[in-house]
Design a protein around this motif. Structure first.
Motif, mmCIF file in Angstrom:
data_model
loop_
_atom_site.group_PDB
_atom_site.id
_atom_site.type_symbol
_atom_site.label_atom_id
_atom_site.label_comp_id
_atom_site.label_asym_id
_atom_site.label_seq_id
_atom_site.Cartn_x
_atom_site.Cartn_y
_atom_site.Cartn_z
ATOM 1 N N UNK A 1 -0.986 125.839 66.912
ATOM 2 C CA UNK A 1 -2.282 125.164 67.012
ATOM 3 C C UNK A 1 -3.169 125.852 68.051
ATOM 4 N N UNK A 2 -2.597 126.098 69.223
ATOM 5 C CA UNK A 2 -3.382 126.696 70.304
ATOM 6 C C UNK A 2 -3.712 128.153 69.985
ATOM 7 N N UNK A 3 -2.774 128.866 69.364
ATOM 8 C CA UNK A 3 -3.062 130.260 68.990
ATOM 9 C C UNK A 3 -4.243 130.321 68.032
ATOM 10 N N UNK B 1 1.297 126.616 74.994
ATOM 11 C CA UNK B 1 0.198 127.400 75.570
ATOM 12 C C UNK B 1 0.676 128.790 75.970
ATOM 13 N N UNK B 2 1.840 128.858 76.610
ATOM 14 C CA UNK B 2 2.377 130.161 77.021
ATOM 15 C C UNK B 2 2.673 131.049 75.818
ATOM 16 N N UNK B 3 3.311 130.474 74.812
ATOM 17 C CA UNK B 3 3.634 131.244 73.604
ATOM 18 C C UNK B 3 2.359 131.681 72.899
ATOM 19 N N UNK C 1 -0.594 132.238 74.200
ATOM 20 C CA UNK C 1 -1.251 133.301 74.953
ATOM 21 C C UNK C 1 -0.582 134.645 74.691
ATOM 22 N N UNK C 2 0.754 134.658 74.705
ATOM 23 C CA UNK C 2 1.483 135.905 74.436
ATOM 24 C C UNK C 2 1.186 136.416 73.026
ATOM 25 N N UNK C 3 1.279 135.523 72.047
ATOM 26 C CA UNK C 3 1.069 135.926 70.650
ATOM 27 C C UNK C 3 -0.356 136.415 70.412
ATOM 28 N N UNK C 4 -1.342 135.675 70.908
ATOM 29 C CA UNK C 4 -2.736 136.060 70.677
ATOM 30 C C UNK C 4 -3.102 137.324 71.457
ATOM 31 N N UNK C 5 -2.536 137.483 72.661
ATOM 32 C CA UNK C 5 -2.802 138.695 73.445
ATOM 33 C C UNK C 5 -2.286 139.926 72.718
ATOM 34 N N UNK C 6 -1.087 139.829 72.162
ATOM 35 C CA UNK C 6 -0.549 140.962 71.404
ATOM 36 C C UNK C 6 -1.373 141.230 70.143
ATOM 37 N N UNK C 7 -1.721 140.184 69.425
ATOM 38 C CA UNK C 7 -2.481 140.361 68.185
ATOM 39 C C UNK C 7 -3.846 140.990 68.441
ATOM 40 N N UNK C 8 -4.481 140.623 69.540
ATOM 41 C CA UNK C 8 -5.836 141.084 69.802
ATOM 42 C C UNK C 8 -5.911 142.428 70.514
ATOM 43 N N UNK C 9 -4.842 142.782 71.226
ATOM 44 C CA UNK C 9 -4.931 143.970 72.083
ATOM 45 C C UNK C 9 -3.923 145.065 71.783
ATOM 46 N N UNK C 10 -2.976 144.823 70.885
ATOM 47 C CA UNK C 10 -1.907 145.802 70.644
ATOM 48 C C UNK C 10 -2.457 147.175 70.250
ATOM 49 N N UNK D 1 -9.517 130.739 82.723
ATOM 50 C CA UNK D 1 -10.693 129.946 83.064
ATOM 51 C C UNK D 1 -11.708 129.805 81.927
ATOM 52 N N UNK D 2 -11.646 130.686 80.933
ATOM 53 C CA UNK D 2 -12.671 130.652 79.884
ATOM 54 C C UNK D 2 -12.086 130.383 78.502
ATOM 55 N N UNK D 3 -11.112 131.195 78.082
ATOM 56 C CA UNK D 3 -10.639 131.133 76.700
ATOM 57 C C UNK D 3 -9.754 129.913 76.451
ATOM 58 N N UNK D 4 -8.691 129.768 77.253
ATOM 59 C CA UNK D 4 -7.727 128.678 77.023
ATOM 60 C C UNK D 4 -8.361 127.297 77.131
ATOM 61 N N UNK D 5 -9.209 127.011 78.143
ATOM 62 C CA UNK D 5 -9.849 125.680 78.169
ATOM 63 C C UNK D 5 -10.663 125.378 76.921
ATOM 64 N N UNK D 6 -11.395 126.375 76.396
ATOM 65 C CA UNK D 6 -12.165 126.157 75.172
ATOM 66 C C UNK D 6 -11.242 125.929 73.980
ATOM 67 N N UNK D 7 -10.159 126.700 73.908
ATOM 68 C CA UNK D 7 -9.214 126.552 72.798
ATOM 69 C C UNK D 7 -8.565 125.171 72.822
ATOM 70 N N UNK D 8 -8.175 124.710 74.026
ATOM 71 C CA UNK D 8 -7.549 123.394 74.147
ATOM 72 C C UNK D 8 -8.507 122.287 73.716
ATOM 73 N N UNK D 9 -9.785 122.428 74.084
ATOM 74 C CA UNK D 9 -10.770 121.429 73.669
ATOM 75 C C UNK D 9 -10.908 121.407 72.152
ATOM 76 N N UNK D 10 -10.909 122.587 71.538
ATOM 77 C CA UNK D 10 -11.080 122.662 70.087
ATOM 78 C C UNK D 10 -9.901 122.047 69.331
ATOM 79 N N UNK D 11 -8.698 122.168 69.895
ATOM 80 C CA UNK D 11 -7.510 121.682 69.179
ATOM 81 C C UNK D 11 -7.017 120.355 69.736
ATOM 82 N N UNK D 12 -7.780 119.741 70.638
ATOM 83 C CA UNK D 12 -7.341 118.503 71.258
ATOM 84 C C UNK D 12 -7.031 117.392 70.247
ATOM 85 N N UNK D 13 -7.872 117.181 69.223
ATOM 86 C CA UNK D 13 -7.508 116.165 68.217
ATOM 87 C C UNK D 13 -6.194 116.477 67.506
#
Length: 242
Positions: free
Chosen positions: A129-131, A48-50, A52-61, A158-170
């Motif tokens: 998976x989470x990214x 999850x930590x990795x 978040x870092x990877x997606x934050x850089x990809x989306x905001x760099x 509170x918004x993005x990560x919980x939704x992402x975890x639900x989507x990749x839970x299987x």
């Protein structure tokens, strides 16, 4: 038929009943489940930590202003890329032996080292998976978070990560099943897991067939059971979306 039954019974008694050798399998099964559970939880935290870092850089760099914040995020992203490349590019058994014989050479807690090694390995796969789950969330969710007064970190938490975890839970549940089988190499560092338990029995009785077949059957039963649970989880998640 009688001779075959007698031979199988004698083999069973020799391998599991005499000297209470079945205890090796019970101990090994317990260690296998403990290693797998701890490793998948650690893998989710690291992943999850990795992610978040990877997606934050990809989306905001491209939108970030030059400065210390952007430089630190870029360095963190590079570290995460190196971690993913190294872990995904080397065999898990080699990582396990490096952990046990080099990094934690003075430790006698083989189960703990195995938990850490498999957790670090799992984290690299969970991260991707989470990214993917984070990147699949509509960008409007970020804007919605900002409109509610959240900063970027709070929006992710509170918004993005919980939704992402639900989507990749299987997929995460399937990672648990894969990890369960991968832990069979823990015996390379003298950890008495399920496979090692069967191997100890084989070494004591000089009979390979019965211990190995029983170990294989135990793994098969666990995989079938957890696969069934994953199927139920997927159906429940699909029904909750409607």
């Amino acid at each position: 038929m009688g001779d075959w039954y007698t031979k199988v019974k004698a083999e069973f008694i020799l391998n599991f009943v005499e000297d209470n050798r079945w205890k090796y399998l019970v101990t090994g099964l317990g260690n296998t489940l403990k290693i797998t559970l701890a490793a998948v939880l650690l893998g989710i935290v690291i992943g999850t930590l990795v992610a978040i870092v990877r997606s934050t850089w990809d989306q905001n760099a491209d939108r970030m202003r030059p400065g210390a914040g952007k430089s630190l995020l870029h360095i963190a992203d590079m570290i995460c890329k190196i971690y993913l490349t190294v872990i995904r590019g080397t065999p898990v058994v080699v990582q396990l032996m490096i952990m046990f014989y080099i990094i934690f050479a003075t430790s006698r807690n083989g189960v703990g080292v195995a938990m850490l090694a498999f957790g670090v390995n799992s984290g690299a796969y969970v991260a991707e998976l989470i990214r993917g789950g984070i990147m699949a969330i509509d960008k409007g969710q970020l804007e919605a978070g900002r409109s509610l007064g959240f900063d970027y970190v709070q929006t992710m938490r509170f918004i993005i990560v919980p939704q992402a975890l639900k989507n990749v839970l299987p997929a995460l549940a399937n990672e648990f099943i894969v990890l369960l089988k991968e832990t069979s190499v823990a015996g390379y560092v003298a950890v008495t897991d399920l496979t090692k338990g069967g191997d100890i029995i084989r070494g004591r009785t000089f009979s390979a067939f019965m211990p190995l077949i029983v170990v294989a059957l135990i793994y098969l039963v666990m995989v079938v059971f957890f696969t069934w649970l994953v199927g139920k989880l997927e159906r429940r998640l699909r029904s909750s979306d409607h």
